[in-house]
Write a protein that holds these residues in place. Sequence first.
Motif, PDB file in Angstrom:
ATOM      1  N   PRO A   1       0.820  -1.228   0.000  1.00 26.25           N
ATOM      2  CA  PRO A   1       0.000   0.000   0.000  1.00 26.25           C
ATOM      3  C   PRO A   1       0.845   1.266   0.000  1.00 26.25           C
ATOM      4  O   PRO A   1       0.369   2.324  -0.427  1.00 26.25           O
ATOM      5  N   GLN A   2       2.104   1.169   0.451  1.00 23.03           N
ATOM      6  CA  GLN A   2       2.973   2.343   0.483  1.00 23.03           C
ATOM      7  C   GLN A   2       3.525   2.702  -0.898  1.00 23.03           C
ATOM      8  O   GLN A   2       4.204   3.718  -1.058  1.00 23.03           O
ATOM      9  N   LEU A   3       3.218   1.875  -1.912  1.00 32.64           N
ATOM     10  CA  LEU A   3       3.755   2.101  -3.257  1.00 32.64           C
ATOM     11  C   LEU A   3       2.639   2.175  -4.304  1.00 32.64           C
ATOM     12  O   LEU A   3       2.837   1.828  -5.466  1.00 32.64           O
ATOM     13  N   LYS A   4       1.472   2.641  -3.900  1.00 32.93           N
ATOM     14  CA  LYS A   4       0.330   2.645  -4.818  1.00 32.93           C
ATOM     15  C   LYS A   4       0.552   3.519  -6.041  1.00 32.93           C
ATOM     16  O   LYS A   4      -0.104   3.336  -7.069  1.00 32.93           O
ATOM     17  N   GLU A   5       1.453   4.487  -5.960  1.00 28.85           N
ATOM     18  CA  GLU A   5       1.685   5.357  -7.114  1.00 28.85           C
ATOM     19  C   GLU A   5       2.623   4.717  -8.147  1.00 28.85           C
ATOM     20  O   GLU A   5       2.791   5.246  -9.249  1.00 28.85           O
TER      21      GLU A   5
END
Length: 434
Positions: A332-336
Amino acid sequence: MKYASVPFNQNSNGWLREAPVVNPTLHGDCNADWVIIGAGFAGLAFARRLASHRPDLKIVLVDAASAAESSSARNSGFAIGLPHNIGSSTAELKKAQDYRSLLQAGIVELEKIVADRRIECEWEKAGKYHCQADPRSESVLQEYRENLDLMNEPYQILDREALAQKLGTHFYHKGIYTPGAVLLNPAALVIGLAATLPENVILHDNTPVMAIHYGKMNRILTPFGTLSAPKVMLATAALSSELTPGISKQAAMATFASLSEPLSKEQQQRLPESSWGLTPVNAIAGATLRYTRDRRILIRQHVVPALRGCVTAAQTYAATQLHRATFDKIYPQLKEVRLAHSWSGTISVTRNGAPIWGAISNAVYTASGCNGAGVSKQTIAGLLLADYALGYNNPLISTMLALGQANFLPPSPLLDAAIAGSLLKERWLGRREA
């Protein structure tokens, strides 16, 4: 006349860094001592070993596309030295000692070629993690651990927090790390293997085999020419059952992978520094993951039937959407982070997990039925098949034969229904693994 199916993926291989060199298509009629069909790991290993033993032979290797676009070049890039479960089946673990000997011999062979021929394929002895997300998957991981103990193999058990330190995610409940696996770029490896074949191997790309007329001199029909040879080796896996005399024992399944764009320096700080590879306890429902040396994330997930070898753009799109959702759930910390490439590849699946290996007749040999772990497995299978065909004494041939033979598969439409039911079962059993 019924012609063989030809593999077709409506997508491009994300492992390719640049357009590969393409070998000439076969034109006209040609005679050879051996014809090998399929330039994946099995076909390339067979050709190299055969040519090394017998430099006097004329060997022709043909592929419907090229080594760079083969299913071997499209896999996840794990050269695995230890058996593990495929889906919920633990069939491979029942023959753990035999599989270990063969898989590790395949890695040794590949490592020697990579070093001797200076093949740049990001070869890295990083080991791998075998992980469960659902605490209720404990029995599968426990059986894997018990087999590691029986084989006296080193391993490390990691809980959720320890895995988070290694993988940068709290998604997984428990995992087992084994140090023997090699991570690599499969397209670069296959391209290198094809480019460094012995001089008495002639490689033709974009030369699909449509039919074979078997006899004292086998006639192999392609769209632009005919090959004639007394001996044929089929390295087509399950994609061209029409070429194989006898009953059907394998089915083609398509798997899908996505590869992210390279992470920025800031994004890299949200993950551990080291590259790594992870296989799930249920390979049908769960996701295979890699954090590559060039700081990209690979996710392989989703399996569909591909009995004629064709994968549609719509199927790739559906898999890509699943990959996006799974990626966001795990990281979730890398959704971009953008998934820059998505592609498919086919695997050969047998009913009981056993390979299809040996002589089909006096003139035809095959090495297939990889069941989804092909780099080291199919390399050693192809090498040993060449020894077997030429009558060379190799103690690992008896190990290969000890794996047994694949069971009979029913024809379509029964096969289609059976595969659909099996996939539904696996997805249900592994529904909490992704």
